[in-house]
Design an enzyme around this catalytic site. Structure first.
Site, PDB file in Angstrom:
ATOM      1  N   GLY A 203       3.142  -1.130   4.185  1.00  0.00           N
ATOM      2  CA  GLY A 203       3.149   0.295   3.866  1.00  0.00           C
ATOM      3  C   GLY A 203       4.559   0.740   3.522  1.00  0.00           C
ATOM      4  N   GLY A 204       5.228   1.387   4.469  1.00  0.00           N
ATOM      5  CA  GLY A 204       6.546   1.987   4.244  1.00  0.00           C
ATOM      6  C   GLY A 204       7.566   1.087   3.553  1.00  0.00           C
TER       7      GLY A 204
ATOM      8  CG  HIS B 293      -5.653   2.028   5.381  1.00  0.00           C
ATOM      9  ND1 HIS B 293      -5.135   2.952   6.260  1.00  0.00           N
ATOM     10  CD2 HIS B 293      -4.688   1.101   5.190  1.00  0.00           C
ATOM     11  CE1 HIS B 293      -3.892   2.593   6.574  1.00  0.00           C
ATOM     12  NE2 HIS B 293      -3.601   1.470   5.942  1.00  0.00           N
TER      13      HIS B 293
ATOM     14  CG  ASN C 291      -1.719   1.236   1.390  1.00  0.00           C
ATOM     15  OD1 ASN C 291      -1.782   2.067   0.480  1.00  0.00           O
ATOM     16  ND2 ASN C 291      -2.357   1.392   2.549  1.00  0.00           N
ATOM     17  CD1 TRP C 292       3.856   1.289  -2.652  1.00  0.00           C
ATOM     18  CD2 TRP C 292       3.656   2.222  -4.676  1.00  0.00           C
ATOM     19  NE1 TRP C 292       4.688   0.612  -3.506  1.00  0.00           N
ATOM     20  CE2 TRP C 292       4.590   1.164  -4.761  1.00  0.00           C
ATOM     21  CE3 TRP C 292       3.367   2.941  -5.831  1.00  0.00           C
ATOM     22  CZ2 TRP C 292       5.240   0.817  -5.943  1.00  0.00           C
ATOM     23  CZ3 TRP C 292       4.012   2.601  -7.022  1.00  0.00           C
ATOM     24  CH2 TRP C 292       4.936   1.555  -7.070  1.00  0.00           C
ATOM     25  CE  LYS C 293      -0.029   3.203   4.786  1.00  0.00           C
ATOM     26  NZ  LYS C 293       0.171   3.254   6.222  1.00  0.00           N
TER      27      LYS C 293
ATOM     28  CD  GLU D 168      -2.522   5.535   6.886  1.00  0.00           C
ATOM     29  OE1 GLU D 168      -2.554   5.523   5.647  1.00  0.00           O
ATOM     30  OE2 GLU D 168      -1.579   5.037   7.545  1.00  0.00           O
TER      31      GLU D 168
ATOM     32  CD  GLU E  88      -3.274  -2.455   7.326  1.00  0.00           C
ATOM     33  OE1 GLU E  88      -2.349  -2.829   6.609  1.00  0.00           O
ATOM     34  OE2 GLU E  88      -3.746  -1.309   7.282  1.00  0.00           O
TER      35      GLU E  88
ATOM     36  CB  SER F 275       5.699  -1.839  11.788  1.00  0.00           C
ATOM     37  OG  SER F 275       5.365  -0.497  12.090  1.00  0.00           O
TER      38      SER F 275
ATOM     39  N   GLY G 248       2.960   2.318  10.807  1.00  0.00           N
ATOM     40  CA  GLY G 248       3.905   3.421  10.654  1.00  0.00           C
ATOM     41  C   GLY G 248       4.669   3.758  11.924  1.00  0.00           C
TER      42      GLY G 248
END
Ligand code: 13P
Length: 245
Positions: free
Chosen positions: A221-222, A93, A8-10, A95, A162, A200, A168
């Site tokens: 993610g990251g 999600h 997930n590149w956000k 966010e 999640e 993470s 993150g």
């Protein structure tokens, strides 16, 4: 079974940097036994699709609106995304829920639209730190599953657990903590749905997480933004699945 590994590149990567990433990744994953999906920003979907069409790298959207069309400024429909090359969509999600105020009712409408339109949905659920610390994790999970999946056949749905405190933050759930909740979800739904872990995930913890019997893959993610770390997570996932199968 193959691991399902998604990035997930956000709000990261542009159409050109995303395309370059996909061009490098496609030949590296060509004959690997894993389902691999990238969720880029909307505008990068066509350029990624251009280089991934017909390959084993699939594309998904990070969100969409449930209505078919009309006066919804700033929104995008499931049909539009499908035509642009998306096969999957993330729904709910944390966010979106916490920064943009998405309700469980909206999440449910989006799930219904995804199933009806043939976009494969990845429903995100997870507890906040305060909910975990006060012993309310399973209540929260149950609530989000009931509300999100109301009236939806779970057959085509992928769940992503999640925990919000792990997103993150560099604080991953331990493999045991994640497995306990994955097990709970699969018993609660009483069906063998695919359940991904997110929060993470890094090359260093991906193997341990994916050796757990109810962890079917990861939503990263990251660590999915750089090709080497994403590729290492894919390889570690495959290794874990070879051992547990
Ligand atoms: P991180 O891997 O950056 O913690 O993000 C997880 C996530 O939100 C994936 O959807």
């Amino acid at each position: 079974m193959r691991p399902f590994i998604a990035g997930n590149w956000k709000m990261n990567h542009t159409p050109s940097s995303g395309k370059k990433f996909a061009e490098e990744l496609v030949p590296r994953i060509k004959s690997l036994g894993a389902d691999i999906v990238i969720f880029p920003p909307f505008v990068a979907i066509p350029s990624l699709y251009e280089v991934t069409k017909g390959t084993s790298l699939k594309i998904g959207a990070q969100d969409f609106y449930w209505e078919e069309k009309g006066a919804f400024t700033g929104e995008i429909s499931a049909e539009m995304l499908k035509e642009a090359g998306a096969e999957y969509a993330i729904i709910g999600h944390s966010e979106r829920r916490n920064i943009f105020g998405e309700s469980d009712e909206l999440v449910n409408l989006k799930l219904k639209t995804a199933v009806d339109s043939g976009l494969k949905p990845v429903l995100c659920i997870g507890e906040k730190l305060a909910e975990r610390e006060s012993g309310r994790t399973k209540d929260k999970i149950k609530f989000q599953l009931d509300a999100g999946l109301s009236g939806v056949s779970t057959e085509k749905v992928i769940i992503a657990y999640e925990p919000i405190w792990a997103i993150g933050t560099g604080k991953t759930a331990t493999p045991q903590q994640a497995e306990e909740i994955h097990c709970f979800i699969s018993e609660y739904l009483d069906e063998r749905v695919k359940i991904l872990y997110g929060g993470s995930v890094k090359p260093a913890n991906a193997y341990q997480l994916m050796t757990q019997s109810h962890i079917d893959g990861v939503l990263v993610g990251g660590a999915s933004l750089k090709i080497d770390s994403f590729y290492d997570i894919i390889r570690n996932g495959i290794k874990a699945f070879e051992e547990k199968n």
